[in-house]
Design a protein around this motif. Structure first.
Motif, short mmCIF file in Angstrom:
data_model
loop_
_atom_site.label_atom_id
_atom_site.label_comp_id
_atom_site.label_asym_id
_atom_site.label_seq_id
_atom_site.Cartn_x
_atom_site.Cartn_y
_atom_site.Cartn_z
N ASN A 1 106.71 10.28 2.18
CA ASN A 1 106.72 10.41 0.72
C ASN A 1 107.82 9.58 0.09
O ASN A 1 107.61 8.98 -0.97
CB ASN A 1 106.85 11.88 0.32
CG ASN A 1 105.60 12.67 0.64
OD1 ASN A 1 104.51 12.14 0.75
ND2 ASN A 1 105.77 13.98 0.83
N LYS B 1 106.61 6.09 -0.10
CA LYS B 1 105.63 5.92 -1.17
C LYS B 1 106.31 5.88 -2.54
O LYS B 1 105.87 5.14 -3.43
CB LYS B 1 104.60 7.04 -1.12
CG LYS B 1 103.67 6.94 0.06
CD LYS B 1 102.75 8.13 0.15
CE LYS B 1 101.90 8.05 1.41
NZ LYS B 1 101.06 9.23 1.58
N GLN C 1 106.87 13.88 6.95
CA GLN C 1 106.18 13.79 5.66
C GLN C 1 107.14 13.46 4.54
O GLN C 1 106.80 12.69 3.63
CB GLN C 1 105.43 15.09 5.37
CG GLN C 1 104.21 15.28 6.24
CD GLN C 1 103.27 14.09 6.16
OE1 GLN C 1 103.11 13.35 7.13
NE2 GLN C 1 102.64 13.87 5.04
#
Length: 108
Positions: free
Chosen positions: A32, A35, A28
């Motif tokens: 992230n 992103k 994750q």
């Protein structure tokens, strides 16, 4: 010695296998990070997006010639020659730059 497409394929396989074995929380973190780097949110990174990416900047401060190598690295990782990196391409980037630093905190 392996040619460039073969080497890229080997690195992609290794990085995918490595990513799949990471703890979910670290997966994750990498999603992230992708992103955050992807400023326009289209799921693809242009070469210019990587110039300010933290681990590349840290590598530059450690003496790795990032500015002169980023074009070559980007072209190498851009498996489909689209001029952009998707998340799958970036798994290799994360593997190359982050794996050595995170290996000590991962219990695989």
């Amino acid at each position: 010695m392996a040619d460039q497409p073969d080497l890229r394929s080997r690195i992609q396989r290794a990085s995918t296998l490595y990513y799949e074995r990471l703890p979910y929380a670290l997966q994750q973190e990498l999603c992230n990070a992708f992103k955050i780097i992807d400023k326009n949110g289209d799921g693809r990174l242009a070469q210019a997006d990587l110039v300010h990416w933290g681990p590349l900047q840290q590598s530059a401060s450690e003496g790795f010639p990032v500015s002169s190598s980023i074009s070559s690295l980007f072209a190498f990782l851009d498996a489909d020659d689209s001029g952009e990196l998707d998340f799958e391409d970036c798994k290799s980037l994360f593997f190359i730059f982050i794996m050595p630093k995170t290996a000590s905190r991962i219990s695989v």
